[in-house]
Design a protein around this motif. Structure first.
Motif, mmCIF file in Angstrom:
data_model
loop_
_atom_site.group_PDB
_atom_site.id
_atom_site.type_symbol
_atom_site.label_atom_id
_atom_site.label_comp_id
_atom_site.label_asym_id
_atom_site.label_seq_id
_atom_site.Cartn_x
_atom_site.Cartn_y
_atom_site.Cartn_z
ATOM 1 N N GLN A 1 20.278 78.604 -26.413
ATOM 2 C CA GLN A 1 19.701 79.383 -25.327
ATOM 3 C C GLN A 1 19.775 80.878 -25.629
ATOM 4 O O GLN A 1 18.831 81.640 -25.360
ATOM 5 C CB GLN A 1 20.432 79.073 -24.015
ATOM 6 N N TRP A 2 20.876 81.298 -26.205
ATOM 7 C CA TRP A 2 21.041 82.713 -26.583
ATOM 8 C C TRP A 2 19.985 83.118 -27.601
ATOM 9 O O TRP A 2 19.413 84.209 -27.528
ATOM 10 C CB TRP A 2 22.444 82.903 -27.133
ATOM 11 N N ALA A 3 19.704 82.234 -28.567
ATOM 12 C CA ALA A 3 18.672 82.530 -29.566
ATOM 13 C C ALA A 3 17.310 82.684 -28.902
ATOM 14 O O ALA A 3 16.529 83.575 -29.258
ATOM 15 C CB ALA A 3 18.638 81.433 -30.631
ATOM 16 N N HIS A 4 17.006 81.816 -27.912
ATOM 17 C CA HIS A 4 15.752 81.969 -27.155
ATOM 18 C C HIS A 4 15.659 83.381 -26.580
ATOM 19 O O HIS A 4 14.619 84.043 -26.663
ATOM 20 C CB HIS A 4 15.701 80.987 -25.974
ATOM 21 N N GLU A 5 16.744 83.805 -25.973
ATOM 22 C CA GLU A 5 16.738 85.099 -25.285
ATOM 23 C C GLU A 5 16.537 86.254 -26.261
ATOM 24 O O GLU A 5 15.873 87.239 -25.928
ATOM 25 C CB GLU A 5 18.048 85.265 -24.514
ATOM 26 N N GLN A 6 17.105 86.145 -27.459
ATOM 27 C CA GLN A 6 16.942 87.216 -28.437
ATOM 28 C C GLN A 6 15.487 87.376 -28.867
ATOM 29 O O GLN A 6 15.066 88.466 -29.261
ATOM 30 C CB GLN A 6 17.808 86.950 -29.678
ATOM 31 N N LEU A 7 14.714 86.291 -28.795
ATOM 32 C CA LEU A 7 13.326 86.304 -29.247
ATOM 33 C C LEU A 7 12.356 86.231 -28.081
ATOM 34 O O LEU A 7 11.212 85.791 -28.237
ATOM 35 C CB LEU A 7 13.090 85.132 -30.218
ATOM 36 N N ALA A 8 12.782 86.688 -26.912
ATOM 37 C CA ALA A 8 11.981 86.546 -25.704
ATOM 38 C C ALA A 8 10.655 87.281 -25.769
ATOM 39 O O ALA A 8 9.694 86.896 -25.107
ATOM 40 C CB ALA A 8 12.784 87.019 -24.488
ATOM 41 N N ASP A 9 10.568 88.351 -26.552
ATOM 42 C CA ASP A 9 9.322 89.099 -26.595
ATOM 43 C C ASP A 9 8.462 88.731 -27.799
ATOM 44 O O ASP A 9 7.511 89.435 -28.137
ATOM 45 C CB ASP A 9 9.584 90.608 -26.573
ATOM 46 N N CYS A 10 8.785 87.606 -28.449
ATOM 47 C CA CYS A 10 7.932 87.078 -29.516
ATOM 48 C C CYS A 10 6.984 86.025 -28.945
ATOM 49 O O CYS A 10 7.267 85.390 -27.926
ATOM 50 C CB CYS A 10 8.781 86.442 -30.621
ATOM 51 N N ALA A 11 5.876 85.831 -29.633
ATOM 52 C CA ALA A 11 4.911 84.820 -29.195
ATOM 53 C C ALA A 11 5.435 83.408 -29.402
ATOM 54 O O ALA A 11 4.971 82.467 -28.760
ATOM 55 C CB ALA A 11 3.604 84.995 -29.970
ATOM 56 N N GLY A 12 6.378 83.244 -30.266
ATOM 57 C CA GLY A 12 6.969 81.961 -30.584
ATOM 58 C C GLY A 12 7.929 82.166 -31.734
ATOM 59 O O GLY A 12 8.154 83.298 -32.169
ATOM 60 N N TYR A 13 8.503 81.087 -32.247
ATOM 61 C CA TYR A 13 9.418 81.230 -33.382
ATOM 62 C C TYR A 13 9.434 79.974 -34.233
ATOM 63 O O TYR A 13 9.088 78.874 -33.792
ATOM 64 C CB TYR A 13 10.827 81.598 -32.928
ATOM 65 N N TRP A 14 9.822 80.168 -35.479
ATOM 66 C CA TRP A 14 9.986 79.102 -36.468
ATOM 67 C C TRP A 14 11.475 78.889 -36.686
ATOM 68 O O TRP A 14 12.266 79.832 -36.602
ATOM 69 C CB TRP A 14 9.318 79.514 -37.781
ATOM 70 N N VAL A 15 11.873 77.642 -36.984
ATOM 71 C CA VAL A 15 13.287 77.318 -37.216
ATOM 72 C C VAL A 15 13.478 76.867 -38.657
ATOM 73 O O VAL A 15 12.835 75.918 -39.118
ATOM 74 C CB VAL A 15 13.779 76.220 -36.259
ATOM 75 N N HIS A 16 14.347 77.575 -39.369
ATOM 76 C CA HIS A 16 14.752 77.215 -40.730
ATOM 77 C C HIS A 16 16.152 76.620 -40.663
ATOM 78 O O HIS A 16 17.062 77.220 -40.087
ATOM 79 C CB HIS A 16 14.756 78.476 -41.607
#
Length: 438
Positions: free
Chosen positions: A214-229
């Protein structure tokens, strides 16, 4: 409606140094080994095929020549980006089976293309036991792209890898979250100086895998989306020694499962890649089976009823609180469709004292980092799944630590998974030298 998973093999080992002068890394065998344990059938996934890499041949490469196989990795990354983009265009969720960590360059290129197309930025959640942040600015020489992938995708290093198609960087530093590195990672201070957000293992375990996601979601809140490696060397070698650079102080399979489930339980997650599993160190297939169990459970939210593919449509201005220290105003968000139905919560319970972090650094350096806070005086320890009320799912000690102290635990299959259950893991071979990719 559910979000369909498409599995794409990327069996490249171009980013690794040879284990010996007469052998090649075994990571290229990982996709086949995982498929042999029924991964596609259990995920009900579409087979998106295999992208065959160029031949592994370091030739007369020497330190100081730049990144080995750079031309081959660059061409492979373009082809991989094309394949990932085609999967996302179908409204599917890509699961890329590497190979070594150099596959991140292809994924990063695909994400940059996508961000440009929708007028936003795509972030990266980097789950790895090592920061992979070696670059010409902090090392005497570079050579193995798998130990430099995070540096390359954030724009550091030679242009034929860090600026493919003139795109540099693929991910901005402020749009990267690093999870699972060891407390004494060699480049942790460089990450901090760059403004890249990190949560090493001690902090991840103190906060818990679910809260960390959940914390990781919050760090990227202003991105259109994210990829997970995900590099499987984030796991402790007591439960996963079948990697090229095993490093003590990692997490347990149950923690990785919870972390993965939390990261993908949103349409903002655009896909996942899995890297660095080496079947050459898994002769009976037990580690492959455990990885498949973890991936299937961790990706359950993706195919849950109500999970929708992203709709990458520009939306109006949004005003989430900017990440502290970003120094920029809020940006336009991208509407990614309705959120997925949350997966059932996984109960966890602490086991034993938390590690102090001492000894994680092979060089023996310590004392320059304050101890991580713990919410429990006895320390969080390693997390395990709490047994269900019917007793069909519970923990079982694994590896040498289970006999002395808290130990690492793995998930035990219930009756419905009995046919897929993995045999007990063998103890790690402490004499096997790892390949230096970090």
């Amino acid at each position: 409606m559910m979000r369909r998973i498409a599995v794409l093999d990327a069996p490249t080992n171009l980013g690794l140094r040879p284990p010996t002068s007469t052998s090649v890394p075994g990571c290229a065998k990982a996709p086949g080994a995982l498929r042999d344990h029924g991964l596609l059938a259990r995920l009900r996934a579409r087979d998106a095929g295999c992208l065959t890499p160029p031949r592994y041949d370091p030739g007369d490469w020497r330190p100081g020549d730049g990144v080995c196989h750079a031309r081959e990795i660059s061409g492979y990354s373009v082809a991989l980006a094309d394949r990932i983009g085609a999967i996302i265009d179908r409204g599917e969720f890509p699961l890329v089976l590497g190979g070594d960590c150099s596959v991140l360059l292809g994924s990063a290129l695909a994400m940059h293309r996508l961000g440009e197309a929708v007028g936003g930025r795509v972030g990266l959640v980097f789950v790895d036991g090592h920061s992979d942040f070696r670059h010409p600015g902090n090392a005497s020489y570079v050579g193995a792209a798998a130990g430099e992938d995070l540096a390359l995708v954030t724009g550091r290093g030679q242009a034929d890898l860090a600026a493919i198609e003139g795109r540099r960087p693929y991910f901005r530093d402020i749009d990267v979250v690093v999870l699972g590195i060891r407390a004494q990672d060699e480049y942790r201070l460089d990450l901090q100086a760059a403004g890249i957000t990190t949560r090493p293992v001690p902090a991840l375990r103190a906060e818990g895998a679910a809260r960390t996601a959940q914390w990781a979601h919050e760090q990227l809140a202003d991105c259109a989306g994210y990829w997970v490696h995900i590099d499987v060397d984030v796991l402790d070698p007591a439960v996963m020694p079948a990697v090229d650079a095993p490093d003590p102080g990692g997490i347990a399979f149950a923690e990785l499962e919870i972390l993965l489930a939390g990261l993908v339980d949103t349409p903002h997650c655009l896909g996942v890649e899995l890297t660095v599993f080496d079947p050459d160190y898994d002769p009976d297939g037990s580690y492959a089976a455990e990885i498949v169990n973890t991936v299937v459970a961790g990706l359950a939210p993706v195919a849950a009823p109500g999970a929708m593919p992203p709709r990458l449509l520009p939306a109006g201005p949004v005003a989430p609180a900017p990440r502290p220290g970003n120094g920029r105003p809020p940006v336009r968000d991208v509407l990614l469709g309705p959120a997925a139905v949350p997966a059932p919560a996984v109960a966890v319970e602490p086991i034993g004292p938390a590690p102090t972090g001492d000894g994680d650094d092979p060089s023996g350096a310590d004392g320059d980092r304050p101890a991580e806070p713990s919410p429990d005086p006895s320390g969080p320890g390693l997390l395990r799944r709490a047994p269900d009320t019917d007793g069909t799912d519970g923990p079982e000690p694994v590896g040498p630590l289970a006999r002395s102290g808290p130990g690492l635990l793995r998930r035990v299959a219930g009756p419905e998974e009995a046919d897929d259950a993995a045999p007990d893991e063998a103890e790690p071979d402490a004499t096997r030298p790892g390949v230096d990719i970090a």
